[in-house]
Enzyme design. Structure first.
Site, mmCIF file in Angstrom:
data_model
loop_
_atom_site.group_PDB
_atom_site.id
_atom_site.type_symbol
_atom_site.label_atom_id
_atom_site.label_comp_id
_atom_site.label_asym_id
_atom_site.label_seq_id
_atom_site.Cartn_x
_atom_site.Cartn_y
_atom_site.Cartn_z
ATOM 1 N N SER A 230 21.997 7.566 86.833
ATOM 2 C CA SER A 230 20.563 8.327 86.794
ATOM 3 C C SER A 230 19.381 7.810 87.216
ATOM 4 O O SER A 230 18.477 8.290 87.096
ATOM 5 C CB SER A 230 20.624 8.716 85.270
ATOM 6 N N SER B 262 19.410 11.498 86.255
ATOM 7 C CA SER B 262 18.608 12.036 85.428
ATOM 8 C C SER B 262 17.000 11.779 85.472
ATOM 9 O O SER B 262 16.099 12.416 84.840
ATOM 10 C CB SER B 262 19.218 12.123 83.924
ATOM 11 N N LYS C 127 9.715 7.564 81.788
ATOM 12 C CA LYS C 127 10.642 8.733 81.601
ATOM 13 C C LYS C 127 10.725 9.216 80.266
ATOM 14 O O LYS C 127 10.403 8.691 79.164
ATOM 15 C CB LYS C 127 12.292 8.262 81.833
#
Length: 482
Positions: free
Chosen positions: A186, A162, A87
């Site tokens: 997330s 996210s 990420k």
């Protein structure tokens, strides 16, 4: 052992990690061949899905050659030659980390944080970065810097946030595993929207450097194509590190879950008593509960109520005291460069009238309700999202989300995940449980007792084996062939 009912395709890019490792071991596939295929898939598919940011093709191939030699010499590590996408929030020394923001477009990290370092030390190959909304703020994934990330199962839909790029990359066959972070859902929300597995460990299980290691709501963990892979990744990631004072001393060792739920006590609360769960999601949760009952679990539908307003008050106080303050300091004087949803979220959080002490009292009450229930049950089964997914590219701080004629706040009203960031010592696994009429995946949360990781993996494995849902979109393969 290399076959999996949940992943029946012969396309190697659909294979789970454990099957990939079996293929390396048997010399029927090499790390170089596999990394090349992943890179080809990124080239073919990412233009449509937009899950991947930076790609480290040359370095990944160099690492794959090293892995190939280690397999040949009989010295493989736990994740030898497995591509992992990281990420765009986790630091990797010498690599750009943008946090999805124009403010950090050219920011280069100076150190590698523990989760990533452990993956690399275990032989994983970091070949790409996955996209995130700005500062990982939203439950959708788009930004001024990177554009809109789209759901591989239906490009009209969003991927959740996210860690949306991580989930979409997995569901597109662009990586074998991915990392995520979770301060309100997330990891779990994108896993649900994209039909993959996501795990929020108990706080402290996976060390987090700096300020967010001391934020009890904050977690790092894996996204994967199957429950076994998620367990393997947690085994690699977990354990203490001096960068995080709260990291747990004893690492977890999950091994390979068997899916044995016979006699396990499962509480079911489809909507936590106050959440607008739509019928398609409700049906998926009930189907999962019935599946577990057929597998031998003792299933009870329970009256657990966590009011949305109560959670809203707790979360606004919590974020105002930490996360939002950190972001506000970051953007000060540069507000014109950030996304509207960033500014609007900060304004929303700043308006809370509750004190820090009142927020703590609310958190204590939410923990009391969940922990009291789990005194009598091994796990709680509930929805991950109230809806399957949001529309792609929409800023819901500017355009309200509606179910029928009723407006809902996408930060607090539609994701049932944030409750379990309050009860942050509870392990929570999201696994696929169904599909919407628009082919968008629907996931369920499996919530365990504090620090007891293994039962949620057993339940997740039982659901995976019984439901046998695909976790790589056929649309991605179609894009590859065009």
């Amino acid at each position: 052992m290399a076959d999996s009912a949940a992943m029946p395709s012969d396309d190697v890019l659909n294979w789970p990690v454990f099957r990939l490792l079996d293929a390396y071991r048997a010399r029927v596939l090499s790390p170089v061949e596999y990394v090349e295929r992943c890179l080809d898939r990124i080239t073919a598919v990412n233009g449509a899905v937009n899950a991947i940011g930076d790609v480290y093709a040359d370095e990944a191939l160099d690492a794959a050659r090293v892995s190939e030699a280690r397999w040949r010499e009989g010295r493989p590590r736990a994740l030898e030659g497995v591509p992992v996408a990281v990420k765009d929030e986790a630091s990797i020394s010498g690599k750009r980390v943008t946090y999805g923001s124009l403010l950090y477009e050219n920011h280069v990290a100076v150190e590698t944080e523990p989760m990533v370092r452990r993956l690399i030390d275990a032989g994983a190959i970091v070949h790409a970065r996955t996209l995130t909304p700005e500062f990982s703020i939203a439950f959708f994934t788009h930004s001024r810097l990177w554009g809109v990330t789209r759901n591989p199962w239906n490009l009209d839909y969003d991927v959740g946030g996210s860690s949306g790029g991580s989930a979409a990359a997995l569901a597109s066959g662009m990586t074998s595993a991915a990392t995520g972070s979770d301060i309100g859902g997330s990891i779990r929300v994108p896993a649900s929207a994209c039909g993959v597995v996501g795990y929020k460990p108990p706080h402290g299980r996976v060390p987090i450097p700096g300020l967010y290691g001391l934020d009890d709501w904050c977690h790092q963990g894996p996204l994967a194509r199957c429950v076994e892979d998620a367990a393997l990744l947690v085994d690699v990631m977990s354990g203490p590190d001096p960068c995080d004072h709260t990291s747990l001393r004893d690492p977890v060792l999950l091994g390979r879950p068997r899916g044995d739920v016979n006699g396990l006590r499962v509480a079911v609360s489809v909507d936590l008593g106050d959440w607008p769960v739509v019928e398609e999601v409700r049906e998926a949760v009930i189907c999962a509960a019935q599946t577990l009952e057929r597998a031998g679990a003792v299933v009870d539908y329970v009256d657990l109520v966590v009011e949305r307003d109560l959670l809203l008050r707790a979360s606004d106080v919590h974020y105002r005291s930490g996360f939002a303050g950190d972001v506000a300091d970051d953007i000060l004087g540069r507000e014109d460069l950030v996304c509207p949803y960033t500014r609007n979220w900060l304004e929303l959080v700043s308006r809370t009238p509750d004190s820090f002490l009142e927020g703590q009292r609310i958190e204590v009450e939410i923990c009391r309700r969940v922990d009291s229930l789990l005194q009598d049950y091994d796990v709680l089964l509930t929805a991950t999202m109230a809806v399957p997914a949001f529309a792609a590219g929409v800023d819901y701080t500017l355009e309200p989300f509606r179910i029928g004629d009723t407006e809902f706040d996408t930060f607090h009203d539609l994701c049932l995940t944030e409750v379990f960031n309050v009860t942050n010592r509870c392990p929570v696994l999201t696994v696929p449980a169904g599909r919407s009429r628009e082919s968008v995946p629907i996931g369920v949360q499996i919530v365990g007792r504090t620090y007891l990781d293994a039962p949620v993996f057993e339940v997740g494995m039982a659901l995976q084996e019984a439901l046998a849902l695909p976790t790589v979109s056929g649309l991605a393969s179609g894009l590859m062939s065009t």
